[in-house]
Motif scaffolding. Structure first.
Motif, PDB file in Angstrom:
ATOM      1  N   THR A  16      31.966  -9.342 103.542  1.00  0.00           N
ATOM      2  CA  THR A  16      31.485 -10.632 104.037  1.00  0.00           C
ATOM      3  C   THR A  16      29.967 -10.617 104.151  1.00  0.00           C
ATOM      4  OG1 THR A  16      33.487 -10.876 105.381  1.00  0.00           O
ATOM      5  CG2 THR A  16      31.627 -12.311 105.914  1.00  0.00           C
ATOM      6  N   LEU A  17      29.318 -11.656 103.635  1.00  0.00           N
ATOM      7  CA  LEU A  17      27.901 -11.882 103.897  1.00  0.00           C
ATOM      8  C   LEU A  17      27.788 -13.114 104.776  1.00  0.00           C
ATOM      9  CD1 LEU A  17      25.765 -11.285 100.671  1.00  0.00           C
ATOM     10  CD2 LEU A  17      26.121  -9.787 102.631  1.00  0.00           C
ATOM     11  N   SER A  18      27.091 -12.976 105.873  1.00  0.00           N
ATOM     12  CA  SER A  18      26.953 -14.074 106.825  1.00  0.00           C
ATOM     13  C   SER A  18      25.500 -14.513 106.876  1.00  0.00           C
ATOM     14  CB  SER A  18      27.415 -13.627 108.224  1.00  0.00           C
ATOM     15  OG  SER A  18      27.260 -14.674 109.154  1.00  0.00           O
ATOM     16  N   GLY A  19      25.245 -15.746 106.469  1.00  0.00           N
ATOM     17  CA  GLY A  19      23.892 -16.275 106.479  1.00  0.00           C
ATOM     18  C   GLY A  19      23.801 -17.538 107.310  1.00  0.00           C
ATOM     19  N   SER A  20      22.583 -17.983 107.493  1.00  0.00           N
ATOM     20  CA  SER A  20      22.375 -19.229 108.241  1.00  0.00           C
ATOM     21  C   SER A  20      21.102 -19.887 107.762  1.00  0.00           C
ATOM     22  CB  SER A  20      22.284 -18.942 109.749  1.00  0.00           C
ATOM     23  OG  SER A  20      21.117 -18.208 110.044  1.00  0.00           O
ATOM     24  N   VAL A  21      21.036 -21.205 107.963  1.00  0.00           N
ATOM     25  CA  VAL A  21      19.819 -21.956 107.688  1.00  0.00           C
ATOM     26  C   VAL A  21      18.988 -21.949 108.962  1.00  0.00           C
ATOM     27  CG1 VAL A  21      18.854 -24.196 107.075  1.00  0.00           C
ATOM     28  CG2 VAL A  21      20.944 -23.396 105.959  1.00  0.00           C
ATOM     29  N   ALA A  22      17.802 -21.342 108.868  1.00  0.00           N
ATOM     30  CA  ALA A  22      16.982 -21.164 110.062  1.00  0.00           C
ATOM     31  C   ALA A  22      15.945 -22.255 110.237  1.00  0.00           C
ATOM     32  CB  ALA A  22      16.279 -19.804 110.012  1.00  0.00           C
ATOM     33  N   GLY A  23      15.672 -23.003 109.204  1.00  0.00           N
ATOM     34  CA  GLY A  23      14.681 -24.071 109.298  1.00  0.00           C
ATOM     35  C   GLY A  23      14.621 -24.826 107.999  1.00  0.00           C
ATOM     36  N   PHE A  24      13.656 -25.701 107.878  1.00  0.00           N
ATOM     37  CA  PHE A  24      13.520 -26.512 106.665  1.00  0.00           C
ATOM     38  C   PHE A  24      13.238 -25.605 105.467  1.00  0.00           C
ATOM     39  CE2 PHE A  24      10.887 -29.104 103.731  1.00  0.00           C
ATOM     40  CZ  PHE A  24      11.842 -30.041 103.388  1.00  0.00           C
ATOM     41  N   ARG A  25      14.177 -25.545 104.529  1.00  0.00           N
ATOM     42  CA  ARG A  25      14.090 -24.747 103.314  1.00  0.00           C
ATOM     43  C   ARG A  25      13.883 -23.262 103.600  1.00  0.00           C
ATOM     44  NH1 ARG A  25      14.832 -27.046  99.031  1.00  0.00           N
ATOM     45  NH2 ARG A  25      14.153 -25.248  97.804  1.00  0.00           N
ATOM     46  N   ALA A  26      14.479 -22.784 104.695  1.00  0.00           N
ATOM     47  CA  ALA A  26      14.431 -21.358 105.015  1.00  0.00           C
ATOM     48  C   ALA A  26      15.785 -20.929 105.552  1.00  0.00           C
ATOM     49  CB  ALA A  26      13.344 -21.060 106.039  1.00  0.00           C
ATOM     50  N   GLY A  27      16.122 -19.670 105.352  1.00  0.00           N
ATOM     51  CA  GLY A  27      17.405 -19.158 105.825  1.00  0.00           C
ATOM     52  C   GLY A  27      17.336 -17.673 106.062  1.00  0.00           C
ATOM     53  N   THR A  28      18.411 -17.119 106.606  1.00  0.00           N
ATOM     54  CA  THR A  28      18.475 -15.688 106.890  1.00  0.00           C
ATOM     55  C   THR A  28      19.835 -15.132 106.498  1.00  0.00           C
ATOM     56  OG1 THR A  28      19.297 -15.974 109.150  1.00  0.00           O
ATOM     57  CG2 THR A  28      16.909 -15.910 108.860  1.00  0.00           C
ATOM     58  N   VAL A  29      19.842 -13.861 106.116  1.00  0.00           N
ATOM     59  CA  VAL A  29      21.059 -13.055 105.983  1.00  0.00           C
ATOM     60  C   VAL A  29      20.737 -11.766 106.722  1.00  0.00           C
ATOM     61  CG1 VAL A  29      22.738 -11.984 104.460  1.00  0.00           C
ATOM     62  CG2 VAL A  29      21.548 -14.046 103.716  1.00  0.00           C
ATOM     63  N   PRO A  30      21.128 -11.644 107.990  1.00  0.00           N
ATOM     64  CA  PRO A  30      20.625 -10.554 108.825  1.00  0.00           C
ATOM     65  C   PRO A  30      21.027  -9.158 108.372  1.00  0.00           C
ATOM     66  CG  PRO A  30      22.336 -11.796 109.962  1.00  0.00           C
ATOM     67  CD  PRO A  30      21.988 -12.573 108.745  1.00  0.00           C
ATOM     68  N   GLU A  31      22.190  -9.007 107.734  1.00  0.00           N
ATOM     69  CA  GLU A  31      22.634  -7.681 107.303  1.00  0.00           C
ATOM     70  C   GLU A  31      23.198  -7.750 105.886  1.00  0.00           C
ATOM     71  OE1 GLU A  31      25.459  -6.167 110.040  1.00  0.00           O
ATOM     72  OE2 GLU A  31      23.999  -5.807 111.636  1.00  0.00           O
ATOM     73  N   ILE A  32      22.716  -6.838 105.032  1.00  0.00           N
ATOM     74  CA  ILE A  32      23.272  -6.697 103.680  1.00  0.00           C
ATOM     75  C   ILE A  32      23.463  -5.200 103.446  1.00  0.00           C
ATOM     76  CG2 ILE A  32      23.020  -7.223 101.223  1.00  0.00           C
ATOM     77  CD1 ILE A  32      20.985  -9.355 101.967  1.00  0.00           C
ATOM     78  N   PRO A  33      24.575  -4.616 103.921  1.00  0.00           N
ATOM     79  CA  PRO A  33      24.783  -3.177 103.757  1.00  0.00           C
ATOM     80  C   PRO A  33      25.135  -2.819 102.308  1.00  0.00           C
ATOM     81  CG  PRO A  33      26.668  -4.170 104.857  1.00  0.00           C
ATOM     82  CD  PRO A  33      25.630  -5.251 104.715  1.00  0.00           C
ATOM     83  N   VAL A  34      24.466  -1.786 101.809  1.00  0.00           N
ATOM     84  CA  VAL A  34      24.653  -1.291 100.452  1.00  0.00           C
ATOM     85  C   VAL A  34      24.848   0.217 100.526  1.00  0.00           C
ATOM     86  CG1 VAL A  34      23.537  -0.986  98.203  1.00  0.00           C
ATOM     87  CG2 VAL A  34      23.267  -3.141  99.441  1.00  0.00           C
ATOM     88  N   VAL A  35      25.776   0.762  99.731  1.00  0.00           N
ATOM     89  CA  VAL A  35      26.054   2.197  99.762  1.00  0.00           C
ATOM     90  C   VAL A  35      26.100   2.738  98.344  1.00  0.00           C
ATOM     91  CG1 VAL A  35      28.581   1.888  99.757  1.00  0.00           C
ATOM     92  CG2 VAL A  35      27.595   3.976 100.709  1.00  0.00           C
ATOM     93  N   GLU A  36      25.601   3.950  98.153  1.00  0.00           N
ATOM     94  CA  GLU A  36      25.640   4.620  96.871  1.00  0.00           C
ATOM     95  C   GLU A  36      27.068   4.962  96.479  1.00  0.00           C
ATOM     96  OE1 GLU A  36      23.566   8.522  94.664  1.00  0.00           O
ATOM     97  OE2 GLU A  36      23.396   8.243  96.823  1.00  0.00           O
ATOM     98  N   ILE A  37      27.360   4.914  95.187  1.00  0.00           N
ATOM     99  CA  ILE A  37      28.689   5.265  94.692  1.00  0.00           C
ATOM    100  C   ILE A  37      28.588   6.395  93.682  1.00  0.00           C
ATOM    101  CG2 ILE A  37      29.715   3.003  95.095  1.00  0.00           C
ATOM    102  CD1 ILE A  37      29.260   2.328  92.172  1.00  0.00           C
ATOM    103  N   ARG A  38      29.688   7.125  93.523  1.00  0.00           N
ATOM    104  CA  ARG A  38      29.784   8.178  92.521  1.00  0.00           C
ATOM    105  C   ARG A  38      30.314   7.583  91.220  1.00  0.00           C
ATOM    106  NH1 ARG A  38      27.234  10.983  96.057  1.00  0.00           N
ATOM    107  NH2 ARG A  38      28.356  12.177  97.646  1.00  0.00           N
ATOM    108  N   LEU A  39      29.750   8.015  90.122  1.00  0.00           N
ATOM    109  CA  LEU A  39      30.214   7.554  88.818  1.00  0.00           C
ATOM    110  C   LEU A  39      30.596   8.751  87.953  1.00  0.00           C
ATOM    111  CD1 LEU A  39      27.582   4.778  88.018  1.00  0.00           C
ATOM    112  CD2 LEU A  39      29.919   4.482  88.837  1.00  0.00           C
TER     113      LEU A  39
END
Length: 210
Positions: free
Chosen positions: A187-210
């Motif tokens: 899940t990505l949770s974002g919000s509109v914080a103002g006129f033509r601006a927004g936030t996505v406070p957390e975007i967790p990314v993890v390395e994977i093995r290939l």
């Protein structure tokens, strides 16, 4: 394992926090000494690319990238701004940066690696997602140019020679590289914080093995 050979937008990953994670099992014995063991041969890196107050276009880009990867289903390339080169930050990438093997008159394929630490026990990190056009290779200190009998697989980080390097010759390489990664959330949770601006406070990314 599904992997899309596309890069998370580098302008949006700039400023992300994160780094290597190690798994270590520690047992304290009755005499106070410890036994330590690691089930992982290689570190795994974690990042948080959460966007503060940004233009709505940036938020849309991240949301679109997340949807195209089906969340954590498909991996992608990630630029780790703290560690993406074979050379120290103070100098340019060169063909003598990292030793990747020795010639034996037989072996034609060598895996790109990056060495961490000095002394008798350095850590050799396999590099599996080099940047196309960035890899420079040398044998015995002499650089081998494009079309001179060496090919680089940018999907695996394998360097292949048409003719095996001679016995005892040191094979070296310099390169830039990405980290194979995936989203560590469904899940990505974002919000509109103002006129033509927004936030996505957390975007967790993890390395994977290939």
């Amino acid at each position: 394992m599904g992997f899309h050979d596309v890069r998370f937008p580098v302008a949006l990953s700039f400023g992300a926090s994160g780094g290597p994670e190690r798994r270590c099992e520690i047992v304290t014995l009755a005499n106070g000494f410890e036994e330590r063991n690691s089930p992982w041969a290689h570190a795994r890196r974690r990042y948080d690319a959460g966007l503060g107050l940004r233009a709505l276009e940036d938020v849309e880009t991240v949301m679109g990238f997340f949807e195209a990867r089906r969340g954590p289903l498909f991996g992608f390339r990630w630029k780790d701004w703290l560690d993406f080169r074979s050379a120290p930050a103070a100098r340019p990438v060169g063909p003598l940066d990292q030793q990747i093997g020795f010639g034996d008159d037989t072996t034609t394929a060598f895996q790109l690696v990056k060495r961490y630490g000095d002394g008798p026990s350095p850590y050799l990190r396999p590099i599996v997602k080099p940047i196309a056009g960035s890899v420079r290779v040398a044998v015995g200190g002499d650089e081998i140019g494009p079309g001179e009998g060496v090919e680089v697989d940018h999907a695996t980080g394998t360097v292949r020679f048409a003719v095996p390097p001679a016995m005892g010759e040191i094979v070296t390489a310099g390169f830039e590289f990405d980290v194979p990664a995936r989203f560590d959330t469904e899940t990505l949770s974002g919000s509109v914080a103002g006129f033509r601006a927004g936030t996505v406070p957390e975007i967790p990314v993890v390395e994977i093995r290939l």
